[in-house]
Design a protein around this motif. Structure first.
Motif, PDB file in Angstrom:
ATOM      1  N   GLU A  48      37.477  26.343  38.847  1.00  0.00           N
ATOM      2  CA  GLU A  48      38.100  27.090  39.951  1.00  0.00           C
ATOM      3  C   GLU A  48      38.143  28.581  39.644  1.00  0.00           C
ATOM      4  N   GLU A  49      38.563  28.923  38.429  1.00  0.00           N
ATOM      5  CA  GLU A  49      38.656  30.339  38.060  1.00  0.00           C
ATOM      6  C   GLU A  49      37.277  30.957  37.899  1.00  0.00           C
ATOM      7  N   LEU A  50      36.342  30.200  37.356  1.00  0.00           N
ATOM      8  CA  LEU A  50      34.967  30.689  37.198  1.00  0.00           C
ATOM      9  C   LEU A  50      34.328  30.944  38.555  1.00  0.00           C
ATOM     10  N   LYS A  51      34.579  30.062  39.510  1.00  0.00           N
ATOM     11  CA  LYS A  51      34.040  30.252  40.865  1.00  0.00           C
ATOM     12  C   LYS A  51      34.552  31.551  41.480  1.00  0.00           C
ATOM     13  N   LYS A  52      35.833  31.813  41.306  1.00  0.00           N
ATOM     14  CA  LYS A  52      36.403  33.044  41.861  1.00  0.00           C
ATOM     15  C   LYS A  52      35.730  34.263  41.251  1.00  0.00           C
ATOM     16  N   ALA A  53      35.482  34.209  39.944  1.00  0.00           N
ATOM     17  CA  ALA A  53      34.838  35.339  39.270  1.00  0.00           C
ATOM     18  C   ALA A  53      33.401  35.523  39.720  1.00  0.00           C
ATOM     19  N   LEU A  54      32.675  34.420  39.886  1.00  0.00           N
ATOM     20  CA  LEU A  54      31.254  34.502  40.211  1.00  0.00           C
ATOM     21  C   LEU A  54      30.982  34.721  41.694  1.00  0.00           C
ATOM     22  N   LEU A  55      31.892  34.255  42.550  1.00  0.00           N
ATOM     23  CA  LEU A  55      31.633  34.293  43.991  1.00  0.00           C
ATOM     24  C   LEU A  55      32.438  35.344  44.744  1.00  0.00           C
ATOM     25  N   LYS A  56      33.519  35.855  44.140  1.00  0.00           N
ATOM     26  CA  LYS A  56      34.364  36.810  44.847  1.00  0.00           C
ATOM     27  C   LYS A  56      34.349  38.200  44.220  1.00  0.00           C
ATOM     28  N   SER A  57      33.510  38.384  43.217  1.00  0.00           N
ATOM     29  CA  SER A  57      33.479  39.658  42.503  1.00  0.00           C
ATOM     30  C   SER A  57      32.109  40.302  42.602  1.00  0.00           C
ATOM     31  N   ASN A  58      32.086  41.627  42.642  1.00  0.00           N
ATOM     32  CA  ASN A  58      30.818  42.361  42.546  1.00  0.00           C
ATOM     33  C   ASN A  58      30.466  42.691  41.099  1.00  0.00           C
ATOM     34  N   LYS A  59      31.411  42.404  40.179  1.00  0.00           N
ATOM     35  CA  LYS A  59      31.145  42.624  38.758  1.00  0.00           C
ATOM     36  C   LYS A  59      31.622  41.418  37.949  1.00  0.00           C
ATOM     37  N   PRO A  60      30.979  40.264  38.134  1.00  0.00           N
ATOM     38  CA  PRO A  60      31.402  39.071  37.385  1.00  0.00           C
ATOM     39  C   PRO A  60      31.257  39.237  35.879  1.00  0.00           C
ATOM     40  N   SER A  61      30.455  40.216  35.452  1.00  0.00           N
ATOM     41  CA  SER A  61      30.338  40.469  34.009  1.00  0.00           C
ATOM     42  C   SER A  61      31.703  40.766  33.391  1.00  0.00           C
ATOM     43  N   LEU A  62      32.618  41.350  34.178  1.00  0.00           N
ATOM     44  CA  LEU A  62      33.945  41.681  33.649  1.00  0.00           C
ATOM     45  C   LEU A  62      34.734  40.437  33.253  1.00  0.00           C
ATOM     46  N   ARG A 103      42.807  33.414  34.520  1.00  0.00           N
ATOM     47  CA  ARG A 103      43.206  34.134  35.726  1.00  0.00           C
ATOM     48  C   ARG A 103      43.164  35.644  35.496  1.00  0.00           C
ATOM     49  N   ALA A 104      43.599  36.080  34.332  1.00  0.00           N
ATOM     50  CA  ALA A 104      43.527  37.513  34.022  1.00  0.00           C
ATOM     51  C   ALA A 104      42.091  38.004  34.084  1.00  0.00           C
ATOM     52  N   CYS A 105      41.184  37.203  33.565  1.00  0.00           N
ATOM     53  CA  CYS A 105      39.766  37.604  33.526  1.00  0.00           C
ATOM     54  C   CYS A 105      39.133  37.607  34.916  1.00  0.00           C
ATOM     55  N   GLN A 106      39.467  36.608  35.737  1.00  0.00           N
ATOM     56  CA  GLN A 106      38.864  36.600  37.074  1.00  0.00           C
ATOM     57  C   GLN A 106      39.465  37.686  37.964  1.00  0.00           C
ATOM     58  N   THR A 114      57.234  33.221  29.134  1.00  0.00           N
ATOM     59  CA  THR A 114      56.747  32.302  30.165  1.00  0.00           C
ATOM     60  C   THR A 114      55.226  32.358  30.296  1.00  0.00           C
ATOM     61  N   PHE A 115      54.640  33.506  30.019  1.00  0.00           N
ATOM     62  CA  PHE A 115      53.187  33.657  30.181  1.00  0.00           C
ATOM     63  C   PHE A 115      52.437  32.697  29.272  1.00  0.00           C
ATOM     64  N   ILE A 116      52.837  32.596  28.019  1.00  0.00           N
ATOM     65  CA  ILE A 116      52.091  31.780  27.056  1.00  0.00           C
ATOM     66  C   ILE A 116      52.248  30.279  27.309  1.00  0.00           C
ATOM     67  N   GLU A 117      53.149  29.906  28.216  1.00  0.00           N
ATOM     68  CA  GLU A 117      53.332  28.491  28.519  1.00  0.00           C
ATOM     69  C   GLU A 117      52.179  27.916  29.332  1.00  0.00           C
ATOM     70  N   ASP A 118      51.384  28.777  29.954  1.00  0.00           N
ATOM     71  CA  ASP A 118      50.290  28.308  30.810  1.00  0.00           C
ATOM     72  C   ASP A 118      48.983  28.985  30.401  1.00  0.00           C
ATOM     73  N   PRO A 119      48.135  28.307  29.630  1.00  0.00           N
ATOM     74  CA  PRO A 119      46.894  28.907  29.144  1.00  0.00           C
ATOM     75  C   PRO A 119      45.893  29.254  30.246  1.00  0.00           C
ATOM     76  N   LEU A 120      46.060  28.644  31.433  1.00  0.00           N
ATOM     77  CA  LEU A 120      45.155  28.981  32.535  1.00  0.00           C
ATOM     78  C   LEU A 120      45.252  30.460  32.884  1.00  0.00           C
ATOM     79  N   ARG A 121      46.374  31.081  32.551  1.00  0.00           N
ATOM     80  CA  ARG A 121      46.572  32.484  32.881  1.00  0.00           C
ATOM     81  C   ARG A 121      45.593  33.400  32.148  1.00  0.00           C
ATOM     82  N   VAL A 122      45.046  32.948  31.042  1.00  0.00           N
ATOM     83  CA  VAL A 122      43.998  33.716  30.354  1.00  0.00           C
ATOM     84  C   VAL A 122      42.795  33.868  31.280  1.00  0.00           C
TER      85      VAL A 122
END
Length: 450
Positions: free
Chosen positions: A200-214, A165-168, A155-163
């Protein structure tokens, strides 16, 4: 009468669901955040064991019901931040992010309901009334070990957005993605994800994280930078002058700048644009870097980076104000530190701030750029100089100044040269010339057009 909170309403709904033979669970991120001790602003509950029509009658007791697609079985209550869902089954029928057939099934059971979620840490369920936590996929153990792990390969591979999401989640939670999940993500095609979902996912990584580099470091491990973030990938291996950049290549420097920039993002005009600017500020270096007499130079990279940054941002969005902000910040990111190092005149710093879409943001970008590197000599801070100069600029801009109406009132007639006269008036304003004296200078200047 005291207004019910979202938590109160959740418990009241759960009470009525139980009376009708069903059971209600907190699900997803709110359970994860509860265990992590993180405040959860939005509540998600899932209702099992009763029909949609019965659930709708229960929801109607608490306010105006908002239905988010009947087939999805998701509801809100107007004025509240609660998502109320019925378990559903999904099956893939195409290659797109939304190409799923969805069937609502309130009797599917907790394990089958949880298995459709993306990661074990998001599959946790908590009974709203009893507090019992149901953990079918060892999510609590992964939380303790700071691991992001997919639940079901099929089921995971059915939705590429999850890649993404894992990163953010890796960036926001400062977690690592499991090796198996990284390898699985390498096989997935991100090209068909809608740009707005990437944002949407990029915003979460850049605005809700103290380590967006991850976010980007994890994408790099997954070999998933090529489609959406190829300009970021191009920074890998681009050498820098070790006198200023002992941290390594432009990629490493950019990741350091991103993490430093998180300290300032809440103080600027456009936080998302600011963080994007921290990402794009050296996009010109791959094409500008050369070795001259044995020394690495990246001359004019701030100018050469404008077009590269434009291509990158436009792949993500057509939002003109955001594009303008990022390109302006990219172009001028070198200016503040150069002017401070040269102890430039107030006029020069005023002109720089006047060209900037966000003068304070520009200072913080320059500070982040300076702090996101390892020098072979002591670091000299320009923070106080730049902030003091911004105070002067703001004070000048608050003074009364000569406008077009003032010039017409003084007897000047709008003509082909009027804009040039107004430009001169603005230069006097930047010089700190007070309105009365400026008017005399402008009237004298206008004589050359007669």
């Amino acid at each position: 009468m005291k207004k019910l909170t979202d938590l109160d309403i959740s418990k009241e709904i759960a009470f009525h669901v139980k009376k009708n033979g069903g059971r209600t669970f907190f699900v997803g991120g709110c359970v994860r955040d509860l265990i992590l001790g993180v405040e959860c602003k939005d509540i998600d509950i899932e209702v099992h064991g009763i029909s949609p029509s019965v659930l709708e009658q229960i929801i109607d007791r608490f306010g105006e019901k908002i239905t988010i697609g009947v087939s999805f079985g998701i509801y809100n209550i107007k004025g509240h931040s609660i998502d109320i869902a019925i378990p559903r089954k999904e099956s893939l029928r195409g290659t797109g992010h939304k190409d799923f057939d969805v069937v609502v099934d309130p009797f599917v059971g907790t394990q089958n309901a949880a298995i459709r979620r993306d990661f074990t840490i998001n599959s946790l369920m908590q009974d709203v009334l009893t507090g019992e936590i149901i953990d079918h996929f060892n999510g609590i153990n992964d939380l303790k070990n700071h691991i992001i792990r997919h639940i079901c390969e099929k089921t995971f591979i059915e939705d590429p957005l999850r890649v993404l999401r894992a990163c953010q989640f890796a960036a926001r939670l400062n977690f690592s993605v499991s090796i198996d999940t990284i390898e699985l993500c390498k096989t997935m095609d991100l090209s068909k994800i809608p740009a707005e979902r990437v944002v949407e996912e990029l915003k979460k990584a850049l605005l809700k994280s103290n380590k967006p580099s991850l976010f980007f470091e994890t994408l790099r491990k997954m070999d998933q930078l090529d489609y959406w973030f190829k300009e970021v990938k191009d920074l890998i291996g681009v050498e820098q002058n070790p006198h200023f950049h002992q941290e390594g290549d432009v990629w490493t420097h950019t990741m350091m700048v991103l993490d430093v920039a998180t300290k300032y993002r809440d103080k600027v005009k456009n936080p998302f644009g600011f963080m994007l600017s921290a990402l794009t500020h050296d996009f010109g270096k791959p094409s500008s870097t050369e070795i001259i007499n044995g020394v690495i130079h990246s001359n004019c990279h701030e100018i050469n980076g404008i077009e590269v940054a434009k291509n990158f941002i436009k792949r993500l969005t057509n939002e003109n104000e955001l594009i303008k902000y990022v390109l302006n910040m990219t172009e001028y990111h070198m200016k503040p530190n150069i002017l401070a190092f040269d102890n430039a005149s107030i006029k020069d710093s005023n002109m720089m701030f006047d060209l900037s879409v966000d003068p304070l943001g520009l200072i913080f970008l320059a500070i982040s750029d300076s702090q996101g590197m390892i020098l072979d000599h002591p670091y000299v801070s320009h923070d106080n100089f730049l902030l003091k100069r911004l105070e002067i600029y703001n004070e000048y801009m608050e003074r009364p100044y000569v406008t077009g109406k003032d010039l017409i009132k003084a007897g000047l007639t709008p003509s082909i040269n009027f804009s040039e006269i107004l430009d001169y008036a603005h230069k006097l304003r930047l010089d700190g010339i007070k309105k009365e004296e400026a008017m005399k200078k402008i009237l004298n200047y206008s004589k050359k057009f007669k």
